[in-house]
Each structure stands twice: as structure tokens, then as C-alpha cells.
Scaffold this motif. Structure first.
Motif, PDB file in Angstrom:
ATOM      1  N   VAL A  58       0.868  -1.174   0.000  1.00 11.64           N
ATOM      2  CA  VAL A  58       0.000   0.000   0.000  1.00 11.64           C
ATOM      3  C   VAL A  58       0.907   1.227   0.000  1.00 11.64           C
ATOM      4  O   VAL A  58       1.682   1.429   0.929  1.00 11.64           O
ATOM      5  CB  VAL A  58      -0.925   0.017   1.235  1.00 11.64           C
ATOM      6  N   VAL A  59       0.805   2.036  -1.060  1.00 14.66           N
ATOM      7  CA  VAL A  59       1.699   3.184  -1.241  1.00 14.66           C
ATOM      8  C   VAL A  59       0.868   4.458  -1.268  1.00 14.66           C
ATOM      9  O   VAL A  59      -0.109   4.556  -2.025  1.00 14.66           O
ATOM     10  CB  VAL A  59       2.513   3.059  -2.548  1.00 14.66           C
ATOM     11  N   GLY A  85      -2.033   5.850 -13.031  1.00 14.65           N
ATOM     12  CA  GLY A  85      -1.510   4.596 -12.488  1.00 14.65           C
ATOM     13  C   GLY A  85      -1.995   4.360 -11.070  1.00 14.65           C
ATOM     14  O   GLY A  85      -1.790   3.283 -10.503  1.00 14.65           O
ATOM     15  N   SER A  86      -2.656   5.352 -10.480  1.00 15.92           N
ATOM     16  CA  SER A  86      -3.150   5.255  -9.099  1.00 15.92           C
ATOM     17  C   SER A  86      -4.380   4.353  -9.019  1.00 15.92           C
ATOM     18  O   SER A  86      -5.217   4.336  -9.930  1.00 15.92           O
ATOM     19  CB  SER A  86      -3.525   6.642  -8.573  1.00 15.92           C
ATOM     20  N   ILE A  99      -2.086   1.843  -4.917  1.00 13.00           N
ATOM     21  CA  ILE A  99      -1.433   3.151  -4.937  1.00 13.00           C
ATOM     22  C   ILE A  99      -2.480   4.233  -4.694  1.00 13.00           C
ATOM     23  O   ILE A  99      -3.412   4.396  -5.484  1.00 13.00           O
ATOM     24  CB  ILE A  99      -0.715   3.386  -6.279  1.00 13.00           C
ATOM     25  N   ILE A 100      -2.325   4.947  -3.590  1.00 10.43           N
ATOM     26  CA  ILE A 100      -3.219   6.062  -3.259  1.00 10.43           C
ATOM     27  C   ILE A 100      -2.435   7.357  -3.475  1.00 10.43           C
ATOM     28  O   ILE A 100      -1.429   7.593  -2.807  1.00 10.43           O
ATOM     29  CB  ILE A 100      -3.705   5.980  -1.804  1.00 10.43           C
ATOM     30  N   LEU A 150       4.898   9.290 -10.683  1.00  6.67           N
ATOM     31  CA  LEU A 150       5.283   8.170  -9.830  1.00  6.67           C
ATOM     32  C   LEU A 150       4.274   7.017  -9.828  1.00  6.67           C
ATOM     33  O   LEU A 150       4.679   5.854  -9.894  1.00  6.67           O
ATOM     34  CB  LEU A 150       5.519   8.683  -8.407  1.00  6.67           C
ATOM     35  N   PRO A 151       2.947   7.274  -9.741  1.00  6.60           N
ATOM     36  CA  PRO A 151       2.016   6.129  -9.713  1.00  6.60           C
ATOM     37  C   PRO A 151       2.160   5.209 -10.922  1.00  6.60           C
ATOM     38  O   PRO A 151       2.161   3.976 -10.771  1.00  6.60           O
ATOM     39  CB  PRO A 151       0.641   6.808  -9.691  1.00  6.60           C
ATOM     40  N   GLY A 152       2.301   5.780 -12.122  1.00  9.17           N
ATOM     41  CA  GLY A 152       2.466   4.946 -13.313  1.00  9.17           C
ATOM     42  C   GLY A 152       3.758   4.153 -13.280  1.00  9.17           C
ATOM     43  O   GLY A 152       3.804   2.988 -13.711  1.00  9.17           O
TER      44      GLY A 152
END
Length: 746
Positions: free
Chosen positions: A401-402, A454-455, A425-426, A412-414
Motif C-alpha cells: 500500500v503506497v 496509475g493510481s 497506490i493512493i 510516480l504512480p504509473g
């Protein structure tokens, strides 16, 4: 006497309402029974036709062969359906040639073919009602016959009984709800309050500039209750299952263990929660002046895990182990801080350049032109990838869990998604999101949006920012957007876009150790050489052009012009921590703030008194809290802000239930703290009059406003903010695991 009148007035509304609902229920129930029967008969017709079409060819072939055993076997297999009672076959001469053992004795071929005009295909038999359908069958050689299907209709009676029960329950509940609402409105009408309530429900006074008329004073207690109820209903609509939770570090830990099986949290932000600074021969620890740190640090204390951030302190390298990790807080370690090192060139391009000369002014629309350079973009991409690699190394599973924080990490999420496809990813965007036209200025808009998608969950402060983001994605990317569920689907990845209004820790960490308000007030006035009855205003900000510091100073100047009796009786303290001083725009802004303060002080000062006390230096949170408790009024005049936690920190600090908050309508906090004096910071006269009203506000009104705001900050604290995101994340993880399990079984 008043009670009896009120009761009679209520009964005038309730009795006709009960009679009307009772008559309506008596009329609706038979209608529902008829509709239920009609729909059931139609369903049976469709089922019978489908079964007959399915059996026609194999039955016709067996009839040609005359194979009685196989015919009976075929009919027997067909009636395995719980509602299909029996099957029979009638020859052309009207004789029942084949039938299942369940075929009613009283039902022959002639009665099956004939239909009563009143009942249609329904037949009443001793064992109950049945649905009979007959379908002709033409065989070779000129022979003919018909297939008779008999369905059990007893389920219709059960369905009708259930429907009647639900209808009665519905009308009962409707009667109770409508009666309560009617009595409520009747009481308000009887007391002459109905006009005020209608104005409130139309939105008048909920989020109004200071210049608009207030709701009638006698209506204020009811308005406060209704506002609280409406806020609770709106905010809790997705989280009915956690409505009874008292949000605290313990409840957040329990949620993690229950919903996320004790997962450790990985937080990624540019700013670190603790900075180690070398001062001569010793190392000092500072907490930066950051709303992000104020909000997220208590969550990490509750959840443990790892916080990945840029190590910017002069002694940061001296305080980490060989893996660049440090245990924090220093006095009582509860989680791990993993530091990432940047060169001056990298920091200049990624942080000062693209993030703060590009994205910051772009999203805030604060009349400062965003600057985009290709070299800054390249550094931004490279540093985002460096942080993504650190996340992969720190993760102890393939589905961590990020929590990605803010505009520094849009890509960053992607990047994490490509390395850890199962990760939850939150991403929380701490600043406003602009409209599509404004965001279109960015040359790399598509790349930023793809990275953010990507989140698993993408959070903003307000529904308005969510709406802007959905419209921006719709404008620039090929995606499938479901506005009802607020989700975006792109290349098999589903992103939920939701509003999560951020808040602060409750109770404040220094609640048990802070000095009494009277002592704080006396100490601050003594330090500034002010008499005990001197009024103090306060502003707490980073020196940023979005915070409205210049507009605030001009409002103070206008206040002294319009109300000269406050000269030498009022001082405004501005705590302004320097920030991003390497940028030209910020250097110029700091000079403007300093010069305007000097100008106002020279204009009004006499002797040792000065109207503005500018403290352009870093203050630790405990020291800022002391100023909060000493102030008579706190001014938050941001020109555009995501939330602004200063407003909530001031409210949380005032356990004496005194003090007034003057709040910009362009902050997210203005959508929650309705009891503040809401102003348009661009309107200098309006802000000045709000400041004057705050300074002369009676203690009783201050207490009523502060009580309501403190209740909101207490109930909607930072643990609830994090808990809601983590609850949503848990639900998404459960759905994904279920989908994976089903996919594997298939």
C-alpha cells in the motif's frame, strides 16, 4: 399552553397525512397484486415458449420412432426445473399419450387447450393454481399433436405476500419520515422561522462573503445543527459502515489490521517530516512548516511503515544508516524515514523548476505565469523514477500500500504500477486542480495524466477539484469515464477519483503540555511590549504568493484608516516562514512583503508601537500554537488553496472556545468551517470590515462559532481522512483479489 398549541398544529398536518397514506396503501396493494400476477404470467409464457422450442426437435424425432422409454425419459429430465410441474403430449385425437407422473389427473387435453377469458392460461386445481401452455407439434406423415407444459404458480402467492409486506413497510416508513419532517416544518412555521430555514436550504449564508446578510440570530442554533447534519450525510454517504468509529490512532491501527491485514504503509513525499540541521558542533531536529507534514506525520505514527522523502538537511547524511534510513521521531521512534539524495542540479530542475515554477502556479491560478523548460522536465522524470525504484526496494511484498503525496510525483504512480502491478497506490493531490483549459498550458499534460492514472485511488480536497480532473482527462486522453461512480478506466487500469478533505491531528499532540490561554496571551504581549488589553491578529503562512499575505496587510492598513480608534490598540503578527528562496519570484515576493510591512508601520507607528510585526523565520509547531492561543483573531486569506490547515490548527488550539477565524472563500477549509467570517481576499474593504467585526465580536458569539468549528475538526480529523482512503483501498484490494481468484478458477 405552548406545547398544546404546538401539538394541535402538528396534528393538523399528521392526521390528514396518515389518512391519505392509508387510503393510498389500500389502493396500491391490489394494484401491486395484479401487476405481480400479470408479470408472472408473462414470465411463464416466455419460459414455456423457450422450453417448448427446446424440446420440439428431440421430441418430434422420438415420436417418429415411437420410443416410449426415451420420450418419458426426455419429459422427466425437462421437469427438473423447480417451477415446471409437469409435461404431457396430446395426440391429434385429443388423447393424452404421454405424461410425467406429476401431470394433474384433473387436467386433460381438452381442458388444457381451452382457456377461460377471465383467467387465461391459469387453471385452479385442488393443489393450487397452475399455468398451462399448449404448443402444437407437426410431425411427418401429416400427424399432429401438442406439447402441454404445466407450471406451478404457488410462488406468485408468496411473491405477492412479500410485495404486500414491503409496500406496507414502505408506506409506514414513508409516513414516519414525512410526519417527522411535517412536524418539524410546522413548528418552524409556527415560530416564524420558516423563511430563514428556506433561505439556508437554498444555500444563502452557508458559504457567503462577509458582506452578505447573516441568518437571523435566533435561528443560529438550528442552522448550526442542520449544517452539521447535512455535512455528515454528504461526507458519510460512502462510509456508512464506519459512521460509529471514533477516529484515533488506535482505530486507524485496528482498521489496518482488519481491512489490510496489518500492511505497512509506504509514504512518498518530497518534504521529509524531520530535518537534521547542523548548528556549530551540535545537530538540531526541525519539523518543516508544511501542511502535508502536519497531516501525514500523525498517520505514519499510527500506522508505522516507511516514509520516503528528499533528504535536504545539512546533517541528514550524518544521521542515517548505510541504507539511508533513520528511525523517527527521534525521541520515540515509530516508523522509518528513508532519504533520497539529490544534487543541486537535480533539485533545481525537478523541485524548483518543473514542480514549483511550472505545476505550482499552473494549479493555483495565482496570476503568476508558469514556466516550463525541457531540461526541468527531464529532471522531473528522472527523480520520479528514482523514487519509484526506492519504493520497489522498500516494499516487502508484491502488493504494498503506497501513499503518494502531492504534485512533485505526478509520474510516480504509473512508474510504480509498471514495477508492482498488484500494488495499491493512493495518490493525494494537496493543491487545487485547475480547469482543463488552464491545465492545457502544460506541454507534457498527457504524460502527467497518464502517470497519475496509475493510481488505484486519486484523492483531492473537494468535489470541485475532482470534477476538474475528470474533465481534464476527458479532454486530453482516450479513457472511459463513469461520472456516477467517479472512476476512470484506461488500458485495464481502473482509477477511483474521490474527495477526501484533509485535516489535522486531534487532539493536538501538545494538548496536555501547553500553557493556559491566559498565560500564552500574557507572554506574547510581554514579548512585544504590549499592554494586557491590546488586541492581536495573527497570520501563519509560508512566504508564498498564493497565501494572500499582501492582501492581508492591505486589509490591516484599511482597518486602521476606517477605524482610527484601533491605532495603538491593535497589532497584527505575521509568521512567514521563508520558502523556495532560490526562485526569483519568491525573492521578489519576500521583498514585497517586507516593504509593505515597513510602509504600513511608518505610516501608523508612534513611539514603540507598530501595527505589523513581521516574523520572517521558521517557528516550531509548539511555538506557533502559543501564538494561536494568544491571538484574538486569525486571518487566512489565501488567493487559492487546496485546504489550508492553518485554519483548522487555530480552531484546534482554542480550548478556551474564544477567538475568531477570518477565512478566504477560496480555501477548501471554507467549505467546512462555515462559522468563520468568510471573505473574498481580493476585496480589501470587505476583509478589513470582517477583521473589525472579529475584533469587536461578543464572547458569546465567539463561543458559539468556535464550538461548532471545534466539533467539526474533532470529528473529521486526520485519522478519518486517512481511514477513508485506506477503507476504499481495502475494498479495491478485496475486489481485485476476488476477480483474480475467479479468473484463476475459470
Amino acid at each position: 399552553m405552548i406545547t398544546m398549541r404546538s401539538l394541535r398544529l402538528s396534528l393538523r398536518f399528521i392526521i390528514p397525512l396518515v389518512i391519505a397514506l392509508t387510503l393510498l396503501a389500500y389502493g396500491v396493494v391490489p394494484l401491486v397484486d395484479k401487476l405481480t400476477l400479470r408479470w408472472s404470467v408473462r414470465d411463464m409464457d416466455i419460459r414455456s415458449r423457450l422450453i417448448a422450442n427446446t424440446l420440439h426437435d428431440p421430441l418430434a424425432e422420438l415420436l417418429q420412432q415411437g420410443n416410449k422409454t426415451k420420450i418419458n425419459s426426455l419429459l422427466l429430465r425437462a421437469i427438473q426445473d423447480e417451477r415446471l410441474l409437469a409435461l404431457g403430449y396430446c395426440g391429434g385425437d385429443g388423447k393424452l399419450l404421454y405424461r410425467t407422473s406429476t401431470f394433474p389427473e384433473s387436467l386433460g387435453c381438452s381442458s388444457a387447450v381451452s382457456q377461460d377469458k377471465a383467467t387465461g392460461p391459469l387453471h385452479m386445481l385442488p393443489q393450487g393454481a397452475v399455468h398451462v401452455a399448449t404448443y402444437p407439434m407437426d410431425l411427418e406423415g401429416g400427424r399432429s399433436g401438442s406439447l402441454v407444459l404445466v407450471h406451478d404458480m404457488s410462488f406468485v402467492a408468496r411473491r405477492s405476500a412479500d410485495t404486500r409486506k414491503y409496500v406496507i413497510m414502505f408506506f409506514t416508513l414513508l409516513g414516519i419520515v414525512v410526519s417527522v419532517i411535517t412536524v418539524f416544518v410546522a413548528h418552524l412555521s409556527w415560530r416564524g422561522w420558516i423563511d430563514g430555514v428556506r433561505a439556508m436550504l437554498r444555500g444563502e449564508g452557508i458559504l457567503r462573503p462577509f458582506s452578505q446578510p447573516a441568518v437571523a440570530p435566533e435561528l443560529q442554533p438550528l442552522v448550526g445543527d442542520l449544517r452539521t447534519l447535512l455535512r455528515a450525510l454528504d461526507t458519510e454517504r460512502r462510509f456508512a459502515d464506519d459512521a460509529t468509529i471514533t477516529w484515533s490512532p488506535d482505530s486507524l491501527r485496528k482498521l489496518l489490521h482488519k481491512q489490510l491485514t496489518g500492511e505497512r504503509i509506504i509514504v512518498v513525499s518530497n518534504r521529509e517530516p524531520y530535518i537534521h540541521i547542523r548548528k556549530d558542533e551540535r545537530i538540531e531536529v526541525h519539523r518543516p512548516a508544511s501542511g502535508l507534514v502536519t497531516a501525514v506525520e500523525p498517520v505514519m505514527r499510527a500506522c508505522s511503515g516507511t516514509w520516503i522523502a528528499h533528504g535536504s538537511g545539512s546533517a541528514d547524511r550524518e544521521t542515517v544508516d548505510r541504507y539511508d534510513r533513520a528511525q523517527v521521531p527521534p525521541e520515540h521512534p515509530e516508523y522509518t524515514l528513508r532519504r533520497i539524495w539529490l544534487t543541486k542540479a537535480e533539485e533545481s530542475g525537478y523541485y524548483y523548476g518543473f514542480a514549483n515554477e511550472g505545476l505550482w502556479p499552473l494549479c493555483h491560478i495565482a496570476h503568476v505565469r508558469p514556466i516550463f523548460r525541457s531540461s526541468d522536465w527531464q529532471q522531473y522524470v528522472a527523480i520520479n523514477q528514482r523514487f519509484a525504484d526506492a519504493v520497489v526496494k522498500e516494499a516487502d511484498s508484491d502488493d504494498p500500500v503506497v501513499l503518494v503525496q502531492d504534485y512533485h510525483f505526478a509520474l510516480l504512480p504509473g512508474m510504480i504500477r509498471r514495477s508492482l502491478p498488484k500494488a495499491t497506490i493512493i495518490t493525494f493531490w494537496h493543491i487545487p486542480w485547475p480547469n482543463p483549459e488552464s491545465f492545457g498550458i502544460c506541454p507534457w499534460r498527457e504524460e502527467l495524466l497518464k502517470g497519475m492514472l496509475g493510481s488505484t485511488i486519486l484523492g483531492f480536497h473537494t468535489p470541485f477539484h475532482c470534477k476538474n480532473f475528470l474533465e481534464t482527462v476527458d479532454r486530453y486522453l482516450e479513457t472511459r469515464i463513469e461520472h456516477e461512480s467517479s472512476t476512470i478506466s484506461r488500458r485495464g487500469t481502473l482509477t477511483m477519483v474521490e474527495s477526501y478533505p484533509i485535516s489535522i491531528q486531534w487532539p493536538p499532540p501538545w494538548q496536555d503540555t501547553q500553557a493556559p490561554v491566559e498565560q500564552c496571551r500574557a507572554d506574547v504581549r510581554k514579548e512585544l511590549g504590549l499592554p494586557s488589553n491590546h488586541k492581536i491578529g495573527l497570520g501563519v503562512d509560508r512566504q508564498d504568493y498564493t497565501k494572500g499575505i499582501l492582501e492581508r496587510f492591505r486589509a490591516v492598513e484599511k482597518l486602521l484608516e476606517l477605524h482610527p480608534e484601533l491605532v495603538e490598540r491593535f497589532t497584527f503578527i505575521q509568521i512567514a516562514a521563508p520558502t523556495r528562496s532560490a526562485l526569483d519570484d519568491y525573492q521578489a515576493f519576500e521583498a514585497q512583503v517586507r516593504n509593505l510591512a515597513i510602509h504600513i508601520n511608518q505610516r501608523f507607528s508612534s513611539g514603540t508601537w507598530q501595527p505589523i510585526c513581521l516574523k520572517a523565520e521558521h517557528h516550531e509547531p509548539e511555538e506557533v500554537n502559543r501564538y494561536y492561543r494568544a491571538a484574538d483573531v486569525c486571518m487566512v486569506t489565501s488567493l487559492h488553496d487546496g485546504m489550508n490547515l492553518v485554519a483548522k490548527e487555530f480552531v484546534a488550539s482554542r480550548d478556551d472556545e474564544q477567538g475568531v477565524l477570518v477565512l478566504s472563500q477560496f480555501t477548501g477549509a471554507a467549505h467546512e468551517l462555515h462559522e468563520a467570517l468568510i471573505v473574498n481576499p481580493y476585496h480589501i474593504e470587505q476583509t478589513a470590515e470582517a477583521l473589525y467585526r472579529a475584533l469587536i465580536m461578543p464572547d458569546l458569539e465567539q463561543r458559539e462559532r468556535m464550538l461548532s468549528m471545534r466539533a467539526l475538526v474533532r470529528d473529521f480529523n486526520v485519522y478519518r481522512w486517512a481511514g477513508r482512503m485506506l477503507l476504499d483501498a481495502a475494498r479495491v484490494r478485496q475486489r481485485e483479489k476476488l476477480a483474480t481468484r475467479i479468473g484463476g478458477e475459470s
